[in-house]
Design a protein around this motif. Structure first.
Motif, PDB file in Angstrom:
ATOM      1  N   LEU A 166       0.817  -1.213   0.000  1.00  0.00           N
ATOM      2  CA  LEU A 166       0.000   0.000   0.000  1.00  0.00           C
ATOM      3  C   LEU A 166       0.850   1.262   0.000  1.00  0.00           C
ATOM      4  N   GLY A 167       2.153   1.123   0.119  1.00  0.00           N
ATOM      5  CA  GLY A 167       3.032   2.277   0.184  1.00  0.00           C
ATOM      6  C   GLY A 167       3.106   2.848   1.589  1.00  0.00           C
ATOM      7  N   ALA A 173      -1.533   4.641   7.524  1.00  0.00           N
ATOM      8  CA  ALA A 173      -2.977   4.772   7.758  1.00  0.00           C
ATOM      9  C   ALA A 173      -3.556   3.554   8.458  1.00  0.00           C
ATOM     10  N   ILE A 174      -3.092   2.357   8.070  1.00  0.00           N
ATOM     11  CA  ILE A 174      -3.686   1.143   8.649  1.00  0.00           C
ATOM     12  C   ILE A 174      -3.002   0.710   9.935  1.00  0.00           C
ATOM     13  N   ALA A 175      -1.799   1.205  10.208  1.00  0.00           N
ATOM     14  CA  ALA A 175      -1.040   0.736  11.373  1.00  0.00           C
ATOM     15  C   ALA A 175      -1.809   0.858  12.689  1.00  0.00           C
ATOM     16  N   PRO A 176      -2.484   1.990  12.982  1.00  0.00           N
ATOM     17  CA  PRO A 176      -3.203   2.069  14.259  1.00  0.00           C
ATOM     18  C   PRO A 176      -4.310   1.025  14.380  1.00  0.00           C
ATOM     19  N   LEU A 177      -5.014   0.744  13.281  1.00  0.00           N
ATOM     20  CA  LEU A 177      -6.080  -0.261  13.321  1.00  0.00           C
ATOM     21  C   LEU A 177      -5.503  -1.650  13.543  1.00  0.00           C
ATOM     22  N   VAL A 178      -4.401  -1.957  12.847  1.00  0.00           N
ATOM     23  CA  VAL A 178      -3.764  -3.266  13.015  1.00  0.00           C
ATOM     24  C   VAL A 178      -3.229  -3.412  14.429  1.00  0.00           C
ATOM     25  N   GLN A 179      -2.693  -2.335  14.974  1.00  0.00           N
ATOM     26  CA  GLN A 179      -2.144  -2.385  16.329  1.00  0.00           C
ATOM     27  C   GLN A 179      -3.211  -2.730  17.359  1.00  0.00           C
ATOM     28  N   VAL A 180      -4.406  -2.160  17.193  1.00  0.00           N
ATOM     29  CA  VAL A 180      -5.499  -2.472  18.120  1.00  0.00           C
ATOM     30  C   VAL A 180      -5.889  -3.935  18.008  1.00  0.00           C
ATOM     31  N   ARG A 181      -6.055  -4.426  16.782  1.00  0.00           N
ATOM     32  CA  ARG A 181      -6.408  -5.836  16.582  1.00  0.00           C
ATOM     33  C   ARG A 181      -5.313  -6.761  17.094  1.00  0.00           C
ATOM     34  N   ALA A 182      -4.048  -6.386  16.888  1.00  0.00           N
ATOM     35  CA  ALA A 182      -2.937  -7.216  17.342  1.00  0.00           C
ATOM     36  C   ALA A 182      -2.923  -7.342  18.857  1.00  0.00           C
ATOM     37  N   SER A 270       6.283 -12.900 -16.032  1.00  0.00           N
ATOM     38  CA  SER A 270       7.440 -12.080 -16.370  1.00  0.00           C
ATOM     39  C   SER A 270       7.460 -10.770 -15.592  1.00  0.00           C
ATOM     40  N   ALA A 271       6.849 -10.770 -14.397  1.00  0.00           N
ATOM     41  CA  ALA A 271       6.813  -9.580 -13.551  1.00  0.00           C
ATOM     42  C   ALA A 271       6.655 -10.019 -12.100  1.00  0.00           C
ATOM     43  N   ASP A 272       6.896  -9.097 -11.179  1.00  0.00           N
ATOM     44  CA  ASP A 272       6.690  -9.378  -9.756  1.00  0.00           C
ATOM     45  C   ASP A 272       5.211  -9.159  -9.444  1.00  0.00           C
ATOM     46  N   SER A 273       4.501 -10.231  -9.132  1.00  0.00           N
ATOM     47  CA  SER A 273       3.072 -10.142  -8.840  1.00  0.00           C
ATOM     48  C   SER A 273       2.798 -10.060  -7.346  1.00  0.00           C
ATOM     49  N   VAL A 274       3.851  -9.863  -6.541  1.00  0.00           N
ATOM     50  CA  VAL A 274       3.711  -9.810  -5.083  1.00  0.00           C
ATOM     51  C   VAL A 274       3.995  -8.408  -4.544  1.00  0.00           C
ATOM     52  N   LEU A 275       5.106  -7.808  -4.951  1.00  0.00           N
ATOM     53  CA  LEU A 275       5.526  -6.514  -4.418  1.00  0.00           C
ATOM     54  C   LEU A 275       5.395  -5.398  -5.447  1.00  0.00           C
ATOM     55  N   VAL A 276       5.369  -4.156  -4.946  1.00  0.00           N
ATOM     56  CA  VAL A 276       5.457  -2.978  -5.812  1.00  0.00           C
ATOM     57  C   VAL A 276       6.946  -2.653  -5.903  1.00  0.00           C
ATOM     58  N   VAL A 277       7.581  -3.110  -6.972  1.00  0.00           N
ATOM     59  CA  VAL A 277       9.041  -3.091  -7.017  1.00  0.00           C
ATOM     60  C   VAL A 277       9.624  -1.682  -6.998  1.00  0.00           C
ATOM     61  N   ASP A 278       8.938  -0.700  -7.556  1.00  0.00           N
ATOM     62  CA  ASP A 278       9.474   0.661  -7.525  1.00  0.00           C
ATOM     63  C   ASP A 278       9.529   1.195  -6.091  1.00  0.00           C
TER      64      ASP A 278
END
Length: 330
Positions: A166-167, A173-182, A270-278
């Motif tokens: 997500l960059g 943006a999502i870290a606080p929500l994940v932290q609460v769930r964690a 023929s491409a990375d389908s997992v990460l945003v390489v840039d």
């Protein structure tokens, strides 16, 4: 207690060592170290005859890349691969695959492997250590090297997961929500993030091993993820974004482009389908002062499992980096 190496499931010349180191709520914890030694001639005359390599796999993965081991062995290096706790050879019934609440916990796994390799923290060893990590393993080893300056002579990262897909803005943006769930529900369920397209691409390329354990150790749609684990990953990404110093020359290898991970398309072979390489290339500038980035045209997420031509390009790029002085002349 003496070490007990046995013939690995990959067959000769691969051997494996089971390393127990404690337990948690799900039972005994072990790591598994796999090794292959160079042929006799390369062992004494190879340009990397004084090098030990430690490889760490990515998420929902384990070591099976025999060609990668052979590359290093042919240069005279001793090759070692670590299946971390709750992955691959180290996964036990009743354990949550890949689950961890802090990437720092892997210091125990890595430390045990290095001790078995003769690279304990205070041990005198004339051999040089090279860390080699793929995807999540690349993130783990980058953070480990930064916390243990001077231990590694070089760091090689194969499509390392240095930033969330997500960059940076999305991650923050999502870290606080994940932290609460964690905190409240660390083992709770999360939406599936792997639709199986990466495995489909590898199958089309003929890159995957035909092994009975594959369905459990490397399921087509990956392991289920959990908030506690995701928080550990986000914390790792936060540290990278803030800047770390691995303290040695580092090579970051990436495909030249990414593909949409949500819809199957032929370009996924023929491409990375997992990460945003840039985004990963940008993050690579924050891991140290001696970082090289090499982009491989038509490479997939694991560059060393790409189609024959980009795979050869990846090996050539690695060899060229070594030649330019990271580990001396090759």
């Amino acid at each position: 207690m003496p070490e007990h190496w046995v013939t690995d499931i990959l067959g000769e010349p691969f051997e494996s060592l089971t390393i127990p180191f404690g337990e948690d709520a799900e039972g005994p914890l072990i790591a598994t170290l796999v090794r292959s030694l160079p042929p006799l001639t390369s062992r004494f005359t190879g340009p990397l005859r004084d090098v030990d390599v430690l490889y760490v796999h990515g998420w929902s993965d384990y070591f099976f890349q025999t060609e990668l081991a052979q590359f290093w062995n042919n240069l005279g290096a001793r090759f070692h691969a670590l299946d971390l706790r709750k992955y691959g050879r180290s996964l036990r019934t009743g354990q949550t695959p890949g689950y961890i609440t802090s990437l720092d916990e892997y210091d125990v796994d890595i430390g045990a492997a290095l001790t078995a390799m003769g690279h304990a923290k205070h041990a005198a060893n004339p051999r040089r250590l090279v860390l080699l990590g793929h995807s999540t393993g690349g993130l783990t080893l980058t953070l480990w090297a930064a916390r243990h300056p001077g231990r590694a002579a070089a760091l090689v990262l194969n499509s390392p997961w240095l930033e969330l897909q997500l960059g940076a803005i999305g991650r923050q943006a999502i870290a606080p929500l994940v932290q609460v769930r964690a905190r409240l529900d660390p083992l709770g369920t999360q939406p599936a993030v792997d639709l199986g397209f990466y495995t489909r691409a590898q199958t089309a390329l003929g890159s995957l091993p035909d092994m009975d354990q594959r369905a459990v150790w490397r399921p087509d749609r990956g392991f289920p993820t959990h908030p506690g684990w995701l928080m550990a990953i986000l914390e790792g990404h936060r540290r990278i974004a803030a800047g770390v110093d691995v303290g040695c020359p580092a090579l970051v290898m990436l495909s030249t482009r990414s593909s949409n991970p949500l819809i199957w398309a032929p370009e996924m072979i023929s491409a990375d389908s997992v990460l945003v390489v840039d985004d990963i290339a940008k993050a690579a500038t924050r891991i140290g002062s001696r970082v090289s980035v090499d982009r491989i045209a038509r490479g997939i997420h694991d560059l060393f499992l790409s189609a024959p031509e980009p795979r050869a390009d990846a090996y050539a790029a690695l060899r060229a980096w070594l030649t330019r002085g990271a580990l001396g002349r090759v």
